[in-house]
Write a protein that holds these residues in place. Structure first.
Motif, PDB file in Angstrom:
ATOM      1  N   LEU A  11      -1.990  86.387 110.401  1.00 40.69           N
ATOM      2  CA  LEU A  11      -2.238  85.494 111.524  1.00 40.69           C
ATOM      3  C   LEU A  11      -2.746  86.279 112.731  1.00 40.69           C
ATOM      4  O   LEU A  11      -3.663  85.833 113.436  1.00 40.69           O
ATOM      5  N   TYR A  12      -2.152  87.438 112.996  1.00 34.76           N
ATOM      6  CA  TYR A  12      -2.623  88.272 114.110  1.00 34.76           C
ATOM      7  C   TYR A  12      -4.100  88.615 113.918  1.00 34.76           C
ATOM      8  O   TYR A  12      -4.903  88.501 114.853  1.00 34.76           O
ATOM      9  N   ASP A  13      -4.466  89.026 112.705  1.00 34.81           N
ATOM     10  CA  ASP A  13      -5.865  89.380 112.435  1.00 34.81           C
ATOM     11  C   ASP A  13      -6.783  88.174 112.570  1.00 34.81           C
ATOM     12  O   ASP A  13      -7.898  88.282 113.103  1.00 34.81           O
ATOM     13  N   ALA A  61      -1.297  87.416 123.714  1.00 30.72           N
ATOM     14  CA  ALA A  61      -2.079  88.076 124.766  1.00 30.72           C
ATOM     15  C   ALA A  61      -1.479  89.442 125.100  1.00 30.72           C
ATOM     16  O   ALA A  61      -0.300  89.554 125.448  1.00 30.72           O
ATOM     17  N   GLY A  62      -2.288  90.483 124.962  1.00 20.59           N
ATOM     18  CA  GLY A  62      -1.852  91.828 125.311  1.00 20.59           C
ATOM     19  C   GLY A  62      -0.905  92.480 124.336  1.00 20.59           C
ATOM     20  O   GLY A  62      -0.399  93.576 124.605  1.00 20.59           O
ATOM     21  N   LYS A  63      -0.651  91.855 123.209  1.00 21.58           N
ATOM     22  CA  LYS A  63       0.313  92.397 122.250  1.00 21.58           C
ATOM     23  C   LYS A  63      -0.394  93.132 121.116  1.00 21.58           C
ATOM     24  O   LYS A  63      -1.455  92.715 120.643  1.00 21.58           O
ATOM     25  N   SER A  64       0.249  94.207 120.669  1.00 27.17           N
ATOM     26  CA  SER A  64      -0.251  94.900 119.487  1.00 27.17           C
ATOM     27  C   SER A  64       0.119  94.105 118.238  1.00 27.17           C
ATOM     28  O   SER A  64       0.946  93.182 118.286  1.00 27.17           O
ATOM     29  N   ARG A  65      -0.449  94.504 117.117  1.00 25.99           N
ATOM     30  CA  ARG A  65      -0.131  93.834 115.851  1.00 25.99           C
ATOM     31  C   ARG A  65       1.357  93.957 115.545  1.00 25.99           C
ATOM     32  O   ARG A  65       2.011  92.987 115.144  1.00 25.99           O
ATOM     33  N   ALA A  66       1.911  95.138 115.738  1.00 21.06           N
ATOM     34  CA  ALA A  66       3.333  95.357 115.449  1.00 21.06           C
ATOM     35  C   ALA A  66       4.221  94.524 116.374  1.00 21.06           C
ATOM     36  O   ALA A  66       5.244  93.966 115.930  1.00 21.06           O
ATOM     37  N   GLU A  67       3.850  94.422 117.641  1.00 24.96           N
ATOM     38  CA  GLU A  67       4.626  93.617 118.583  1.00 24.96           C
ATOM     39  C   GLU A  67       4.580  92.144 118.208  1.00 24.96           C
ATOM     40  O   GLU A  67       5.597  91.429 118.279  1.00 24.96           O
ATOM     41  N   PHE A  68       3.421  91.671 117.787  1.00 23.24           N
ATOM     42  CA  PHE A  68       3.294  90.271 117.375  1.00 23.24           C
ATOM     43  C   PHE A  68       4.140  89.994 116.135  1.00 23.24           C
ATOM     44  O   PHE A  68       4.852  88.982 116.063  1.00 23.24           O
ATOM     45  N   MET A  88       7.245  87.281 115.913  1.00 19.41           N
ATOM     46  CA  MET A  88       7.257  86.160 114.968  1.00 19.41           C
ATOM     47  C   MET A  88       8.511  86.211 114.092  1.00 19.41           C
ATOM     48  O   MET A  88       9.046  85.171 113.710  1.00 19.41           O
ATOM     49  N   ALA A  89       8.980  87.416 113.782  1.00 16.51           N
ATOM     50  CA  ALA A  89      10.166  87.555 112.934  1.00 16.51           C
ATOM     51  C   ALA A  89      11.438  87.121 113.654  1.00 16.51           C
ATOM     52  O   ALA A  89      12.447  86.810 113.008  1.00 16.51           O
TER      53      ALA A  89
END
Length: 401
Positions: free
Chosen positions: A180-182, A222-229, A233-234
């Motif tokens: 989803l992030y991608d 907004a402004g979040k890295s993939r790992a942060e996103f 979500m988790a």
């Protein structure tokens, strides 16, 4: 193009009716079963010809009315290829185009909420000013609709992938926070900033946004890295959608019911005069998939082409257009379908034509059964089919051409 945004308060879902002002050809996106009459009234009020009934994914919170709209308007069904909507005539992949009149939508594959989720992108064409009919503003529209004649050039219909100030969840039904992030950052956020975002849901009475605004302010991404996103979500810990167990199976059949229940069931045929007996659609499906008998569709070529067909069924029309004359090749076609000596199960529209067809099959030395209710079922009190019995009403596999 003109878009009408409609809202279902029970599921907080948006349905969109898009149409070409010149030809009046239209497309409906993510329809809701409880709003079927509203949508039919809208199509009639706007004098539209519905060409497509389309899904962004197999929804978990409501049941679609796509199949019923197709039956009642002649629209074709289209759904993402990765969502298991086996009834859809068109299985959509990334870059595919759906055309209606002079307009078209381009498919953007955006997995994450589900593996097959897609969005639809539309860009306004350059047209002469006089081609936009001014009489649209005088149509007697209901309060829930408004024709949008603004000249915004780019629009994206995002389903549950990107919401206003949010995004779809990723904790069930093949969801993936990484995907989803991608999808959001690499596909949707690659669109021009002024692209209008039309979401599949909103819980705060908001109707639209823009790509630029979501890039800058969406708290989920907004402004979040993939790992942060992924971590965010988790941690959502959302409750299970109340209707997921009924909605997903029904939506994988375009809204015509859940699959036939598994387990031990009585498949005994009902005795009949002149042939082996009558069987239910559910029993016919089990016999077919279990290799116990061959399903033979005895409807006309036109019915299979325009109404739908059962994947894997053999074909031997009892009658054919023009004039619904008896098919002179029926005997040969039926013998070919039963070449390995298996019993045959005959399927017509409502279980009427298949009776004489089964009697004729018996005369040919075959073991023949009639499938009760046929493909579409008997008409109800309102002269509508698919509401009482038959193959499609039972939620068994079928397809449109």
């Amino acid at each position: 193009m003109n878009q009408t945004q409609l809202f279902d308060p029970a599921s907080h879902s948006y349905t969109y009716i898009l149409f070409d002002e010149a030809t009046r050809e239209a497309l409906i996106l993510d329809p809701v079963a409880e709003q079927l009459q509203r949508d039919l009234d809208t199509v009639a009020r706007l004098n539209l010809k519905l060409k497509w009934a389309v899904e962004t994914h197999a929804h978990a919170d409501h049941i679609t009315s796509a199949a019923k709209l197709a039956e009642m308007t002649g629209a074709r069904l289209a759904a993402p290829a990765g969502c298991g909507v086996a009834t859809a005539a068109v299985q959509l992949g990334d870059g595919d185009v759906l055309s209606f009149g002079r307009e078209s939508l381009r498919v953007l594959h955006t997995p994450g909420h589900t593996a097959g989720s897609v969005c639809f992108y539309w860009e306004r064409k350059s047209v002469e000013e006089e081609e936009i009919p001014t009489e649209l503003t005088a149509l007697p529209l209901g309060h829930e609709m408004r024709p949008d004649l603004r000249q915004d050039e780019r629009h994206v219909f995002t389903g549950d992938t990107l919401l206003i100030g949010g995004c779809g969840r990723t904790d069930f039904q093949s969801g993936s926070a990484e995907q989803l992030y991608d999808s959001i950052t690499q596909v949707l956020f690659a669109l021009p900033n002024d692209t209008i975002v039309w979401p599949g849901h909103d819980y705060n009475e908001r109707t639209q946004s823009t790509i630029g605004l979501e890039k800058a302010t969406n708290p989920r991404i907004a402004g979040k890295s993939r790992a942060e996103f992924v971590a965010l979500m988790a941690q959502l810990d959302l409750p299970k959608p109340q209707r997921i167990d009924e909605a997903v199976p029904a939506n994988q059949r375009s809204g015509l019911g859940a699959p036939a229940p598994a387990g031990a069931q009585d498949d005994s045929p009902t005795p009949a005069d002149g042939y082996a007996g009558d069987i239910s659609p559910q029993a016919a499906y089990r016999w077919m998939t279990g290799g116990q008998a061959v399903l033979v569709d005895v409807r006309t070529d036109a019915e299979r082409e325009w109404v739908g067909f059962v994947p894997g069924a053999r074909v031997a029309a009892w009658k054919q257009w023009p004039g619904m004359a008896l098919n002179p090749d029926f005997d040969a076609q039926l013998r070919e379908a039963a070449a390995e000596g298996q019993p045959v199960m005959l399927l017509c529209r409502s279980g009427v034509r298949s009776v004489p067809a089964a009697q004729r099959a018996t005369e040919l030395g075959l073991t023949a059964y009639n499938i009760l209710g046929g493909f579409e079922g008997a008409p109800d009190a309102n002269a509508q089919r698919n509401h009482q019995n038959g193959w499609r009403h039972a939620g068994l596999p079928w397809r449109q051409n």
